[in-house]
Enzyme design. Structure first.
Site, short mmCIF file in Angstrom:
data_model
loop_
_atom_site.label_atom_id
_atom_site.label_comp_id
_atom_site.label_asym_id
_atom_site.label_seq_id
_atom_site.Cartn_x
_atom_site.Cartn_y
_atom_site.Cartn_z
N ARG A 215 0.84 -1.28 -0.14
CA ARG A 215 0.00 0.07 0.02
C ARG A 215 0.74 1.24 0.00
O ARG A 215 0.56 2.17 0.55
CB ARG A 215 -1.11 0.02 1.04
CG ARG A 215 -1.91 -1.14 1.26
CD ARG A 215 -2.75 -1.23 0.16
NE ARG A 215 -3.68 -2.46 0.10
CZ ARG A 215 -3.38 -3.63 -0.57
NH1 ARG A 215 -2.34 -3.57 -1.33
NH2 ARG A 215 -4.22 -4.61 -0.65
N SER A 285 -10.49 0.62 2.72
CA SER A 285 -10.30 0.14 4.03
C SER A 285 -9.53 1.43 4.81
O SER A 285 -8.94 2.01 4.12
CB SER A 285 -9.45 -1.12 3.88
OG SER A 285 -8.20 -0.98 3.33
#
Length: 361
Positions: A215, A285
């Site tokens: 990420r 998320s």
């Protein structure tokens, strides 16, 4: 205007951020008039960013523009640099939370779905796609053509460009596995003060130059929301042009695959995502997974799965999502994020890091 070569990628060669408070000459009416001559009805004043947020929250942007082509993007960035107009560029906004105060200056959404496939002698191919391309749409269109490589992102609601910045992934795969190169518009020189300011230039980088990790890419360095000592979320720092390196095109390695198999994989991935993704409005998320752990599991064990606070709720499907049950504000969401992080820290001594960005003012 003096033109100079923007700095290289040496992490020690840091450009000080442009001081937005000292940016003079931005007049909403004048900017709107000039931009309307180029973009016509795609320019709007005092546009509610809640209309362009996955969460459905956020105050107004002084000016909102939709940019559809590469030439339009380059022209807009160049104009904003010359006029000293603050510019924030976004994709689908699926991982952005806009502040209740909104965004001063110009917010431009980059869209466009042009791409081409170049077959190579070894049987594979390179997909050259604009950064504003919808990941799910690309995956759907490539499957019947027999080209695999991006189908794992069928449920990612963002653009390929946004996916590159955060090295987005799903189903145990991420973009770094198939990326070959990118082309960016380097506007770092536009964020310099005074006579040193320079116009943007085009650069091309190989995958190995992007520091792609979980990420993360080097484009997130200095452009991530963080927490202050009281646990409050700080908005991403802004320069005159944000981001200063703008992803324009991605080169992605494709491999041949039976169309029927690809279609089956797409259906499988979509089915799996529906099992845990909330129904109500939400971003991606909220937190990154700590090494060796799942943020959703930590939040659930802290007793927060399904927890409701006012008009926002920790999802009862996956505790690493927050949903807007209707009428929530950005402040409501930020307060719940703060509570989630504090509870996990108190119970497990783990400080969760944000996977979403707060943008505004």
């Amino acid at each position: 205007m003096q033109h100079m070569t923007p700095p290289n990628n040496d992490p020690n060669n840091i450009i000080p951020p442009f001081d937005l408070e000292n940016t003079t000459g931005f007049n909403t009416e004048l900017a709107h008039y000039q931009l309307q001559r180029r973009f016509d009805t795609r320019v709007r004043k005092n546009e509610p960013l809640a209309h362009h947020s996955a969460f459905g929250v956020g105050g107004p942007a002084d000016i909102w523009i939709t940019v559809e082509t590469r030439d339009e993007l380059i022209g807009l960035v160049s104009l904003c640099a010359e006029e000293h107009w603050p510019l924030l560029l976004i994709g689908n906004g699926s991982n952005i939370i806009f502040t209740d105060a909104g965004v001063r200056g110009i917010v431009a959404r980059v869209i466009g779905h042009e791409y081409q496939i170049t077959e190579e002698a070894n049987g594979s191919a390179i997909l050259s796609a604009g950064s504003g391309s919808s990941w799910p749409r690309i995956a759907h269109e490539l499957a019947p053509l027999g080209w695999g490589g991006v189908e794992f992102g069928i449920g990612i609601p963002g653009t390929l460009g946004g996916g590159l910045v955060s090295n987005a992934g799903a189903h145990d795969h991420d973009l770094s596995e198939v990326l070959e190169w990118i082309e960016v518009l380097d506007a770092r020189g536009c964020n310099l003060e005074g006579d040193a300011l320079s116009l943007p230039i085009t650069r091309r980088y190989s995958k190995d130059e992007l520091d792609l990790n979980y990420r993360y890419s080097r484009f997130r360095s200095g452009h991530e929301s963080a927490f202050d000592q009281q646990g409050n979320i700080l908005a991403v720092p802004r320069g005159l042009i944000e981001p200063a390196e703008i992803v324009m095109t991605l080169g992605i390695r494709l491999h041949p695959e039976a169309p029927q198999k690809l279609e089956e994989n797409l259906k499988l991935y979509q089915r799996e995502r529906k099992e845990y993704e909330p129904i109500n409005r939400h971003t991606g998320s909220i937190f990154k997974d700590p090494e060796g752990q799942k943020a959703s599991s930590l939040i659930e064990q802290a007793g927060l799965k399904g927890f409701t606070q006012g008009k926002v709720q920790v999802s009862d499907r996956n505790a690493n999502y927050i949903v807007n049950n209707g009428g929530a504000t950005t402040s409501d969401i930020l307060n719940l994020i703060k509570e989630m992080r504090q509870r996990v820290q108190d119970k497990f001594n783990v400080k969760l890091e944000l996977n979403v960005e707060l943008r505004g003012a």
